[in-house]
Scaffold this active site. Sequence first.
Site, PDB file in Angstrom:
ATOM      1  N   GLU A 180      -8.026   3.986   2.180  1.00  0.00           N
ATOM      2  CA  GLU A 180      -9.249   3.521   1.771  1.00  0.00           C
ATOM      3  C   GLU A 180     -10.333   3.978   2.485  1.00  0.00           C
ATOM      4  O   GLU A 180     -11.122   3.075   3.333  1.00  0.00           O
ATOM      5  CB  GLU A 180      -9.010   1.907   1.867  1.00  0.00           C
ATOM      6  CG  GLU A 180      -8.060   1.191   1.269  1.00  0.00           C
ATOM      7  CD  GLU A 180      -8.094  -0.424   1.414  1.00  0.00           C
ATOM      8  OE1 GLU A 180      -8.658  -0.941   2.448  1.00  0.00           O
ATOM      9  OE2 GLU A 180      -7.384  -0.969   0.501  1.00  0.00           O
TER      10      GLU A 180
ATOM     11  N   GLU B  78      -0.642  -1.084  -2.058  1.00  0.00           N
ATOM     12  CA  GLU B  78      -0.970  -2.345  -1.277  1.00  0.00           C
ATOM     13  C   GLU B  78      -1.187  -3.082  -2.356  1.00  0.00           C
ATOM     14  O   GLU B  78      -2.031  -2.970  -3.170  1.00  0.00           O
ATOM     15  CB  GLU B  78      -2.075  -2.083  -0.356  1.00  0.00           C
ATOM     16  CG  GLU B  78      -1.685  -1.567   0.941  1.00  0.00           C
ATOM     17  CD  GLU B  78      -3.232  -1.636   1.899  1.00  0.00           C
ATOM     18  OE1 GLU B  78      -3.797  -2.562   2.049  1.00  0.00           O
ATOM     19  OE2 GLU B  78      -3.227  -0.865   2.724  1.00  0.00           O
TER      20      GLU B  78
HETATM   21  C1  GAL Z   1      -6.642  -3.592   3.034  1.00  0.00           C
HETATM   22  C2  GAL Z   1      -6.231  -2.650   4.345  1.00  0.00           C
HETATM   23  C3  GAL Z   1      -5.381  -3.239   4.974  1.00  0.00           C
HETATM   24  C4  GAL Z   1      -5.237  -4.679   5.114  1.00  0.00           C
HETATM   25  C5  GAL Z   1      -5.182  -5.313   3.831  1.00  0.00           C
HETATM   26  C6  GAL Z   1      -5.317  -6.848   3.851  1.00  0.00           C
HETATM   27  O1  GAL Z   1      -7.839  -3.574   2.674  1.00  0.00           O
HETATM   28  O2  GAL Z   1      -5.728  -1.277   3.897  1.00  0.00           O
HETATM   29  O3  GAL Z   1      -5.306  -2.763   6.430  1.00  0.00           O
HETATM   30  O4  GAL Z   1      -6.145  -5.274   6.064  1.00  0.00           O
HETATM   31  O5  GAL Z   1      -6.413  -4.872   3.306  1.00  0.00           O
HETATM   32  O6  GAL Z   1      -6.403  -7.431   4.242  1.00  0.00           O
END
Ligand code: GAL
Length: 462
Positions: A168, A367
């Site tokens: 990201e 994710e």
């Molecule tokens: C994403 C990030 C992760 C984690 C997730 C949940 O943006 O890549 O590191 O923190 O959010 O909050």
Amino acid sequence: MSIKYKFPKNFWWGSAASATQMEGAGREDDKGLSIWDLWYEKEPNRFFQGISSEVASDFYHRYKEDIKLMKEIGHNSFRFSISWSRLIPDGTGRINEKAVEFYNNVINELIKNNIEPFVTLYHFDMPLEMQYKGGWESREVVDAYGEYAKTCFKLFGDRVKVWITHNEPIVPVEGGYLHDFHYPNIVDFKRGIQVGFNTMVSHCKAVKEFKSLNIQNGKIGVVLNLTPSYPRSSNIADLEAANIADLIYNRSFLEPVVKGEYPKELIQLFKENDLLPCVENGDKELIKNNLVDFLGVNYYMPRRVKAKENMPNPNAPMMPETFFDNYEMPGRKMNVYRGWEIYEKGIYDIMINLKNNYGNIECYVSENGMGVENEERFIKDGIIDDSYRIDFVKEHLKWLHKSIQEGCNVKGYHMWTFIDSWSWSNAYKNRYGFVQLDLKTQKRTLKKSAYWIKEVSKNNGF
Ligand code: GAL
């Protein structure tokens, strides 16, 4: 049990995590510090309940136990990040042998358990020594990152086949240069754009190093949070607002990594507002010639946008939101425990967009997940009954499945995250894991969703 949603053969089931959020051992074995250590020292109150990342879930010492649990719940792949400042304490130069040993152990243990390691090189954790040189604002740091990447490929590329340059990359811009939730807490859009651009250059340098090493069966990509921008209405001003949000937040990284150049519209917008970054000789060619092999897609929630309703104060710092307003859709479905909208179809829209407009590039969901506060209140018979998380994943998987049926090139689904992890400044406020972490005792307990995902992985569907 009949399987209604069957996924393609060899689909990746697993989860993602990052060094700072799970490793702990923050000051052990010669690890260098990162911006998170510095920020915590300066302003501990910025972190929920004053909890730092120094201990986290102690993966550094407990990786064997955790990998065993991953195996138990059906993981066939797992993404983690290497801590740059653990491997190279000063950011450049000397390599920390203890760190090499640790990452070797983790990689070997994963492989031994038939879990494919996916490795991220940078997940928000700038080494302190590099931040002193200006962090991503500095080309010296960009070069140092290229060297660091090469070192990782050489050390681990014989066994790690899936590499991710950045997680990201827009987030350090948003957090560090716009909205004050990452160090260095600067509010300056133009410097933020430079940071975004330099990160892109660093990404391309890593891709270039990777390709020149000819790692057998290896591929390299980047993880982007491709939050779709939905306009409030079909009114032309609403559509334009959503287009600008999409340009700034999505296409700013998506187009250079997949198409090798920035969107003309974005360049025009930045030009008109005196926001263009400094570009050096050779940057354009570097970007053009170092495309990714695949994309990781992070998706949590949609972005809803409407045309600006009030003129911004002309003296206030410029922001992406100078060009549009965020829109709260009445009746939107919410994760009330976190305050985020849930819109499952978003995952489908992203994939269809990649199929139609980005050459159907190979991708996977890197994710997706649901943070919940005070999960202990849902304990039944000793385990957290997180049926809400199961529903969340199920509904997203249904849409993902549909996208695959329609020809999208999706190879897997990773959950954020395996075990409750430390969040950037929210610390342990919101819990995301399949596995519950007791912070005091470090005890691990599977949640209901862990038993569920195990079945999904075993059946390659549900
Ligand atoms: C994403 C990030 C992760 C984690 C997730 C949940 O943006 O890549 O590191 O923190 O959010 O909050």
